[in-house]
Enzyme design. Structure first.
Site, PDB file in Angstrom:
ATOM      1  N   HIS A 265       0.841  -1.204   0.000  1.00 55.34           N
ATOM      2  CA  HIS A 265       0.000   0.000   0.000  1.00 55.34           C
ATOM      3  C   HIS A 265       0.878   1.258   0.000  1.00 55.34           C
ATOM      4  O   HIS A 265       0.740   2.125  -0.861  1.00 55.34           O
ATOM      5  CB  HIS A 265      -0.915  -0.032   1.238  1.00 55.34           C
ATOM      6  CG  HIS A 265      -1.831   1.139   1.352  1.00 55.34           C
ATOM      7  ND1 HIS A 265      -3.158   1.083   1.000  1.00 55.34           N
ATOM      8  CD2 HIS A 265      -1.622   2.405   1.772  1.00 55.34           C
ATOM      9  CE1 HIS A 265      -3.724   2.265   1.199  1.00 55.34           C
ATOM     10  NE2 HIS A 265      -2.802   3.096   1.667  1.00 55.34           N
ATOM     11  N   GLU A 266       1.792   1.316   0.957  1.00 53.62           N
ATOM     12  CA  GLU A 266       2.641   2.508   1.053  1.00 53.62           C
ATOM     13  C   GLU A 266       3.563   2.624  -0.152  1.00 53.62           C
ATOM     14  O   GLU A 266       3.872   3.728  -0.605  1.00 53.62           O
ATOM     15  CB  GLU A 266       3.453   2.494   2.359  1.00 53.62           C
ATOM     16  CG  GLU A 266       2.595   2.495   3.647  1.00 53.62           C
ATOM     17  CD  GLU A 266       1.545   3.597   3.700  1.00 53.62           C
ATOM     18  OE1 GLU A 266       1.726   4.646   3.044  1.00 53.62           O
ATOM     19  OE2 GLU A 266       0.514   3.416   4.386  1.00 53.62           O
ATOM     20  N   HIS A 269       1.712   4.401  -2.872  1.00 50.84           N
ATOM     21  CA  HIS A 269       1.772   5.861  -2.672  1.00 50.84           C
ATOM     22  C   HIS A 269       3.140   6.391  -3.116  1.00 50.84           C
ATOM     23  O   HIS A 269       3.246   7.407  -3.804  1.00 50.84           O
ATOM     24  CB  HIS A 269       1.618   6.198  -1.188  1.00 50.84           C
ATOM     25  CG  HIS A 269       0.200   6.180  -0.680  1.00 50.84           C
ATOM     26  ND1 HIS A 269      -0.786   6.977  -1.192  1.00 50.84           N
ATOM     27  CD2 HIS A 269      -0.382   5.482   0.334  1.00 50.84           C
ATOM     28  CE1 HIS A 269      -1.929   6.766  -0.519  1.00 50.84           C
ATOM     29  NE2 HIS A 269      -1.717   5.860   0.400  1.00 50.84           N
ATOM     30  N   GLU A 295      -4.637   7.752  -3.066  1.00 53.34           N
ATOM     31  CA  GLU A 295      -5.098   6.475  -2.514  1.00 53.34           C
ATOM     32  C   GLU A 295      -5.368   5.467  -3.627  1.00 53.34           C
ATOM     33  O   GLU A 295      -5.242   4.258  -3.411  1.00 53.34           O
ATOM     34  CB  GLU A 295      -6.354   6.720  -1.662  1.00 53.34           C
ATOM     35  CG  GLU A 295      -6.779   5.558  -0.795  1.00 53.34           C
ATOM     36  CD  GLU A 295      -5.814   5.237   0.350  1.00 53.34           C
ATOM     37  OE1 GLU A 295      -4.830   5.976   0.570  1.00 53.34           O
ATOM     38  OE2 GLU A 295      -6.047   4.211   1.024  1.00 53.34           O
TER      39      GLU A 295
HETATM   40 ZN    ZN Z   1      -3.163   5.205   1.820  1.00 53.54          ZN
END
Ligand code: ZN
Length: 501
Positions: A265-266, A269, A295
């Site tokens: 997830h990170e 980003h 996101e």
């Molecule tokens: Zn996030």
């Protein structure tokens, strides 16, 4: 020819340097700083933030901006020059709306409420938290009045995080998600025994988890030459410029997958920030277009890539080699099912892909009612529990697992939560377009690779940084405005197959 523009850019570079120095201090605070350092760190950050704010809102910046706008009046809308001035002017006008008195009063209220939240959540004490939340709602309402709005105050708050989005548009899209998701969940609840995830609930040594997270981030395209993976309580990613974008994760010794999916997830980003065009770096354009678009990049890599069968058919042997005792006898198909189990739960951050949006829609509906004055803070715990029951079929046994679970409202961050679901919807729409524009993407994903997908994202999303609003970026990349349909198709296909619906 571009004398004024260059002078303005020089000023923007310096302001950006200060903001990035703040980001370094914040990163250090979360990763390395001894707890005793907290008081000084707050002072250091406050000082830098005042310097940056004063420089940006100064009459000098205003003059440079006016001169540059006149000089660049003919610049093409898509050019870096025109985009820089468009975004800087909007930002300048917005920041000038708020007096120094308001900024420090808001920061005092949210600082106190944030600290109260941490204590009162631990004590499961909503009664004493109530007055802090009332103050946070009031300062958010005041923020909305200062920012001004056309139809409802919530629009003014929403636009802080998702420029151009309105409450009416969100209600339309979110209602569609709700109408499609709630019956799917009810059908899945009848067949919950089809997916078993007990293999994930074993002891997974942290040293191997670290190796796994590094491998996972690298496998999807996160560039460690311009990155770093650290450990924290509340994972985040942060950029000090496109060539130093760091990620963090948290290791649970008895559940390996949360550190891995958190890392992916990170990394999603961070890959966005690593992909921004070089000439936008160190300026207001050198960041993501909106929180929703940001996101979308994290959810795309965490879910659409990281929780796909293609990815695991290629990478499961690596996981088995790291955890032979736990996974040697597990089939990849069973592992794929386990990491996609749908299970209504009380806590947003632990939610699966299908129930996650319902946690967000609940907050969106309650936030609007609070800001419009239709719901009083005193009635919030009951309203929360009622909505949990109607949307997810579960009722929190305590406020700690209910209305007190997130820090954000104490920070007066109303209008922020919807960006999570927007991210899920954008991610599906981007994936659909990418696949239809470049057929190699689908073939590669089936083999656990994503170089063509990443190239598409770099070209259509990443490189543009903050040049365009989310709505415009979406239209340029996909040819259409945001719609819930690609996401609903994705979940119908995936969970329909997993649960035999
Ligand atoms: Zn996030």
């Amino acid at each position: 020819m571009s004398k004024h523009y260059e002078a303005l850019l020089n000023q923007l570079h310096k302001i950006n340097d200060i903001e990035k120095a703040m980001a370094v201090l914040q990163w250090d605070q979360e990763t390395n700083m001894p707890a005793m350092g907290a008081q000084r760190r707050v002072q250091q950050l406050t000082t830098l933030s005042e310097i940056a704010h004063t420089m940006f809102t100064s009459a000098q910046t205003g003059e440079l901006l006016a001169g540059a706008l006149e000089e660049q009046a003919e610049a093409d809308f898509d050019s870096t020059h025109a985009s820089m001035l468009r975004v800087t002017q909007r930002e300048y006008n917005e920041q000038r709306l708020f007096s120094a008195e308001f900024v420090s009063r808001k920061s005092a209220i949210t600082g106190t409420a944030g600290a109260a939240w941490a204590q009162m959540r631990a004590d499961n004490n909503f009664a004493d938290f109530k007055k802090h939340l009332e103050a946070a709602v009031a300062i958010a309402q005041e923020t909305a009045e200062i920012r001004t709005y056309d139809t409802e105050p919530y629009d003014a708050l929403l636009s802080q995080f998702e420029r151009g989005m309105t409450s009416a548009e969100l209600r339309r899209i979110f209602d569609e998600v709700k109408r499609a998701t709630v019956p799917m969940l009810q059908a899945i609840a009848q067949r919950s025994d089809r997916v078993d995830d007990t293999i994930l609930q074993q002891a997974f040594p942290v040293a191997e988890q670290e190796a796994m997270c590094r491998y996972g981030a690298e496998s999807i395209g996160y560039d460690f030459n311009r990155g770093h993976l650290g450990e924290v309580h509340h994972p985040f990613s942060t950029s000090f410029g496109r060539d130093d974008v760091r990620i963090t994760t948290r290791y649970a010794p008895d559940y390996a997958m949360s550190s891995l999916f958190g890392t992916m997830h990170e990394a999603g980003h961070a890959m966005y920030e690593q992909g921004i065009a070089e000439d936008l770096d160190r300026s207001p354009l050198g960041e993501g277009a909106s929180l929703g678009i940001h996101e979308s990049q994290s959810r795309l890599f965490e879910n659409q890539v990281g929780r796909s069968l293609g990815y695991w058919q290629a990478h499961f042997p690596k996981l088995q080699s790291l955890f032979p005792q736990q996974l040697a006898n597990v089939e990849v198909a069973d592992f794929y099912k386990a990491i996609n189990k749908v299970q209504p739960s009380l806590i947003r951050v632990e939610a699966d892909e299908l129930t996650y949006n319902l946690h967000i829609i609940l907050r969106f509906e309650l936030e609007q009612a609070l800001i419009n004055g239709d719901l009083q803070v005193a009635d919030l715990p009951t309203a929360w529990n009622d909505k949990m029951q109607s949307l997810l079929g579960v009722t929190p046994p305590s406020d700690k697992q209910g209305v007190l679970q997130d820090v954000h409202w104490s920070q007066a961050a109303f209008g922020y939560f919807p960006t999570y679901t927007l991210g899920n919807l954008y991610s599906a729409q981007f994936m659909e377009s990418a696949k239809s524009q470049d057929p190699r993407i689908e073939q590669e994903l089936a083999q656990g690779k994503n170089t063509f997908l990443l190239a598409w994202l770099r070209e259509n999303i990443h490189q543009h940084g903050n040049k365009y609003d989310a709505a415009e970026l979406c239209k340029r990349a996909t040819g259409k405005s945001l719609s819930a349909e690609p996401f609903l198709q994705y979940v119908r296909g995936k969970f329909g197959e997993l649960y035999g619906l």
